[in-house]
Design a protein around this motif. Structure first.
Motif, PDB file in Angstrom:
ATOM      1  N   VAL A  46       0.842  -1.200   0.000  1.00 28.10           N
ATOM      2  CA  VAL A  46       0.000   0.000   0.000  1.00 28.10           C
ATOM      3  C   VAL A  46       0.878   1.252   0.000  1.00 28.10           C
ATOM      4  O   VAL A  46       0.629   2.202  -0.758  1.00 28.10           O
ATOM      5  CB  VAL A  46      -0.945   0.010   1.220  1.00 28.10           C
ATOM      6  N   ALA A  47       1.904   1.258   0.819  1.00 24.70           N
ATOM      7  CA  ALA A  47       2.789   2.419   0.911  1.00 24.70           C
ATOM      8  C   ALA A  47       3.538   2.673  -0.395  1.00 24.70           C
ATOM      9  O   ALA A  47       3.889   3.821  -0.702  1.00 24.70           O
ATOM     10  CB  ALA A  47       3.789   2.214   2.049  1.00 24.70           C
ATOM     11  N   ALA A  48       3.756   1.615  -1.184  1.00 21.26           N
ATOM     12  CA  ALA A  48       4.500   1.760  -2.437  1.00 21.26           C
ATOM     13  C   ALA A  48       3.648   2.330  -3.558  1.00 21.26           C
ATOM     14  O   ALA A  48       4.179   2.864  -4.542  1.00 21.26           O
ATOM     15  CB  ALA A  48       5.054   0.394  -2.868  1.00 21.26           C
ATOM     16  N   CYS A  49       2.338   2.242  -3.448  1.00 19.29           N
ATOM     17  CA  CYS A  49       1.450   2.591  -4.563  1.00 19.29           C
ATOM     18  C   CYS A  49       1.629   4.017  -5.101  1.00 19.29           C
ATOM     19  O   CYS A  49       1.709   4.206  -6.327  1.00 19.29           O
ATOM     20  CB  CYS A  49      -0.005   2.350  -4.168  1.00 19.29           C
ATOM     21  N   PRO A  50       1.674   5.052  -4.261  1.00 18.80           N
ATOM     22  CA  PRO A  50       1.781   6.401  -4.826  1.00 18.80           C
ATOM     23  C   PRO A  50       2.997   6.602  -5.718  1.00 18.80           C
ATOM     24  O   PRO A  50       2.888   7.171  -6.809  1.00 18.80           O
ATOM     25  CB  PRO A  50       1.842   7.299  -3.573  1.00 18.80           C
ATOM     26  N   THR A  91      -2.297   5.250  10.807  1.00 14.89           N
ATOM     27  CA  THR A  91      -1.239   5.291   9.790  1.00 14.89           C
ATOM     28  C   THR A  91      -1.845   5.490   8.410  1.00 14.89           C
ATOM     29  O   THR A  91      -1.366   6.313   7.610  1.00 14.89           O
ATOM     30  CB  THR A  91      -0.422   3.992   9.809  1.00 14.89           C
ATOM     31  N   LEU A  92      -2.906   4.746   8.106  1.00 14.31           N
ATOM     32  CA  LEU A  92      -3.563   4.879   6.807  1.00 14.31           C
ATOM     33  C   LEU A  92      -4.142   6.280   6.634  1.00 14.31           C
ATOM     34  O   LEU A  92      -4.065   6.874   5.552  1.00 14.31           O
ATOM     35  CB  LEU A  92      -4.652   3.819   6.665  1.00 14.31           C
ATOM     36  N   LEU A  93      -4.701   6.821   7.707  1.00 11.53           N
ATOM     37  CA  LEU A  93      -5.226   8.183   7.666  1.00 11.53           C
ATOM     38  C   LEU A  93      -4.109   9.173   7.367  1.00 11.53           C
ATOM     39  O   LEU A  93      -4.237  10.027   6.478  1.00 11.53           O
ATOM     40  CB  LEU A  93      -5.893   8.530   8.996  1.00 11.53           C
ATOM     41  N   ALA A  94      -2.991   9.064   8.088  1.00 11.89           N
ATOM     42  CA  ALA A  94      -1.875   9.996   7.932  1.00 11.89           C
ATOM     43  C   ALA A  94      -1.236   9.891   6.556  1.00 11.89           C
ATOM     44  O   ALA A  94      -0.735  10.895   6.014  1.00 11.89           O
ATOM     45  CB  ALA A  94      -0.836   9.742   9.019  1.00 11.89           C
ATOM     46  N   GLU A  95      -1.247   8.709   5.976  1.00 11.43           N
ATOM     47  CA  GLU A  95      -0.598   8.507   4.675  1.00 11.43           C
ATOM     48  C   GLU A  95      -1.528   8.809   3.498  1.00 11.43           C
ATOM     49  O   GLU A  95      -1.142   8.633   2.340  1.00 11.43           O
ATOM     50  CB  GLU A  95      -0.079   7.070   4.577  1.00 11.43           C
ATOM     51  N   GLY A  96      -2.736   9.248   3.789  1.00  6.90           N
ATOM     52  CA  GLY A  96      -3.639   9.642   2.717  1.00  6.90           C
ATOM     53  C   GLY A  96      -4.356   8.507   2.034  1.00  6.90           C
ATOM     54  O   GLY A  96      -4.827   8.645   0.897  1.00  6.90           O
ATOM     55  N   THR A  97      -4.481   7.373   2.721  1.00  3.57           N
ATOM     56  CA  THR A  97      -5.136   6.209   2.137  1.00  3.57           C
ATOM     57  C   THR A  97      -6.614   6.189   2.494  1.00  3.57           C
ATOM     58  O   THR A  97      -6.975   6.292   3.662  1.00  3.57           O
ATOM     59  CB  THR A  97      -4.481   4.909   2.639  1.00  3.57           C
ATOM     60  N   ARG A  98      -7.451   6.043   1.496  1.00  2.00           N
ATOM     61  CA  ARG A  98      -8.877   5.862   1.734  1.00  2.00           C
ATOM     62  C   ARG A  98      -9.189   4.374   1.724  1.00  2.00           C
ATOM     63  O   ARG A  98      -8.828   3.659   0.788  1.00  2.00           O
ATOM     64  CB  ARG A  98      -9.717   6.563   0.668  1.00  2.00           C
ATOM     65  N   VAL A  99      -9.876   3.901   2.745  1.00  2.00           N
ATOM     66  CA  VAL A  99     -10.182   2.477   2.882  1.00  2.00           C
ATOM     67  C   VAL A  99     -11.661   2.230   2.602  1.00  2.00           C
ATOM     68  O   VAL A  99     -12.534   2.934   3.129  1.00  2.00           O
ATOM     69  CB  VAL A  99      -9.827   1.959   4.295  1.00  2.00           C
ATOM     70  N   ARG A 100     -11.920   1.242   1.774  1.00  2.00           N
ATOM     71  CA  ARG A 100     -13.277   0.760   1.527  1.00  2.00           C
ATOM     72  C   ARG A 100     -13.281  -0.755   1.658  1.00  2.00           C
ATOM     73  O   ARG A 100     -12.244  -1.406   1.472  1.00  2.00           O
ATOM     74  CB  ARG A 100     -13.767   1.120   0.120  1.00  2.00           C
ATOM     75  N   PHE A 101     -14.459  -1.308   1.932  1.00  2.00           N
ATOM     76  CA  PHE A 101     -14.626  -2.757   1.968  1.00  2.00           C
ATOM     77  C   PHE A 101     -15.686  -3.155   0.955  1.00  2.00           C
ATOM     78  O   PHE A 101     -16.683  -2.444   0.759  1.00  2.00           O
ATOM     79  CB  PHE A 101     -15.046  -3.231   3.361  1.00  2.00           C
ATOM     80  N   THR A 123     -11.279   7.643   7.020  1.00  2.00           N
ATOM     81  CA  THR A 123     -10.415   7.917   5.865  1.00  2.00           C
ATOM     82  C   THR A 123     -11.186   8.415   4.641  1.00  2.00           C
ATOM     83  O   THR A 123     -10.619   8.520   3.546  1.00  2.00           O
ATOM     84  CB  THR A 123      -9.638   6.646   5.477  1.00  2.00           C
ATOM     85  N   ALA A 124     -12.453   8.738   4.807  1.00  2.00           N
ATOM     86  CA  ALA A 124     -13.332   9.047   3.676  1.00  2.00           C
ATOM     87  C   ALA A 124     -12.852  10.214   2.815  1.00  2.00           C
ATOM     88  O   ALA A 124     -13.179  10.276   1.624  1.00  2.00           O
ATOM     89  CB  ALA A 124     -14.745   9.328   4.179  1.00  2.00           C
ATOM     90  N   HIS A 125     -12.086  11.121   3.382  1.00  2.00           N
ATOM     91  CA  HIS A 125     -11.655  12.290   2.619  1.00  2.00           C
ATOM     92  C   HIS A 125     -10.243  12.139   2.054  1.00  2.00           C
ATOM     93  O   HIS A 125      -9.728  13.061   1.410  1.00  2.00           O
ATOM     94  CB  HIS A 125     -11.741  13.546   3.489  1.00  2.00           C
ATOM     95  N   ASN A 126      -9.609  11.002   2.272  1.00  2.00           N
ATOM     96  CA  ASN A 126      -8.273  10.771   1.733  1.00  2.00           C
ATOM     97  C   ASN A 126      -8.340  10.475   0.235  1.00  2.00           C
ATOM     98  O   ASN A 126      -9.297   9.867  -0.248  1.00  2.00           O
ATOM     99  CB  ASN A 126      -7.596   9.604   2.450  1.00  2.00           C
ATOM    100  N   THR A 127      -7.304  10.890  -0.481  1.00  2.00           N
ATOM    101  CA  THR A 127      -7.305  10.728  -1.935  1.00  2.00           C
ATOM    102  C   THR A 127      -5.986  10.198  -2.506  1.00  2.00           C
ATOM    103  O   THR A 127      -5.890   9.958  -3.706  1.00  2.00           O
ATOM    104  CB  THR A 127      -7.605  12.074  -2.623  1.00  2.00           C
ATOM    105  N   ARG A 128      -4.978  10.003  -1.669  1.00  2.00           N
ATOM    106  CA  ARG A 128      -3.660   9.626  -2.207  1.00  2.00           C
ATOM    107  C   ARG A 128      -3.670   8.198  -2.755  1.00  2.00           C
ATOM    108  O   ARG A 128      -3.124   7.935  -3.819  1.00  2.00           O
ATOM    109  CB  ARG A 128      -2.604   9.774  -1.116  1.00  2.00           C
ATOM    110  N   VAL A 129      -4.278   7.276  -2.001  1.00  2.00           N
ATOM    111  CA  VAL A 129      -4.422   5.885  -2.443  1.00  2.00           C
ATOM    112  C   VAL A 129      -5.812   5.419  -2.046  1.00  2.00           C
ATOM    113  O   VAL A 129      -6.284   5.725  -0.946  1.00  2.00           O
ATOM    114  CB  VAL A 129      -3.381   4.946  -1.789  1.00  2.00           C
TER     115      VAL A 129
END
Length: 240
Positions: A46-50, A91-101, A123-129
């Motif tokens: 996940v961290a590598a994606c951007p 961590t996911l919030l800080a790194e800009g990751t939006r999570v969905r299931f 994380t709904a407003h995150n857009t990086r990943v």
């Protein structure tokens, strides 16, 4: 800095994370240890994606068929999912990751469902990943549930059956807010799709790699994306 190859790479990558149990067994350890190692690998990918130009990552965490495993393994996996959400949320919030299931949540326990709701809202407003986790998911089950929703709209007069096309059903799928995957990767040497994103991957490229998921590194991920960039996608057409 964006990787130069990313512009020719896939925007949406889906991964069947296979081989956790075999990874642990090869080391004489319980299968659940392999699942824990696999969860750590998720963090790295996940961290590598951007940097690799991947905007959407969808991972197959637990299928509708996985309930057939031993009660001990299923319980251990459910506990692992709960711990993963609790430990990774900030961590996911800080790194800009939006999570969905995606998947059918009905059979999941209330604590896990609450945590899923929590991290999605957080994380709904995150857009990086955009990270989508397929949990209690099966492609056939998803299409069946979508068809039921479509049928209800037809029965209620909200949808004209004569207007139903191959563009209609996707609006009822779990993935209706996501683009279709450009590339589907399966680790561990198995060459089958295992009921994963059946509708969405109609024109996806596939890559089957021998590496077990806990050993699938960022460098291997980048290599797969590079190979994808060399492919010619025709979507059923012919290039003149």
């Amino acid at each position: 800095m964006l990787d130069p190859m990313a512009h020719a790479g896939p925007r949406h990558v889906a991964i069947i994370m296979d081989g956790n149990g075999r990874w642990a067994q090869a080391r004489g350890r319980p299968r659940l240890l392999g699942h824990r190692a696999g969860a750590r690998r998720v963090r790295e990918i996940v961290a590598a994606c951007p940097d690799l130009g991947v905007d959407y990552l969808t991972i197959f965490a637990f299928s509708t068929e996985n309930w057939k495993r031993t009660q001990a393994e299923v319980s251990g996996l459910m506990s692992l999912f709960r711990r993963y959400i609790e430990s990774e949320a900030q961590t996911l919030l800080a790194e800009g990751t939006r999570v969905r299931f995606i998947g059918d949540r009905v059979r999941l326990d209330s604590k896990l469902r609450s945590l899923m709701d929590m991290i999605e809202a957080l994380t709904a407003h995150n857009t990086r990943v955009n990270l989508t986790i397929a949990l209690n998911y099966g492609g056939r089950d998803e299409v069946a549930r979508a068809t039921k929703r479509l049928a209800r709209d037809v029965a209620a007069g909200r949808l004209d059956p004569e207007e139903v096309s191959d563009e209609t059903l996707p609006r009822y799928l779990d993935t209706h807010v996501l683009p279709d995957p450009d590339l589907v990767i399966r680790t561990s040497g198995e060459a089958r799709i295992s009921n994963f994103l059946l509708w969405q991957s109609a024109y996806s490229e596939y890559e089957f790699v021998d590496t077990l998921w806990p050993d699938f590194t960022r460098e291997q991920f980048k290599a797969v994306l590079t190979r994808y960039g060399a492919r010619e996608r025709r979507y059923g057409g012919v290039v003149a």
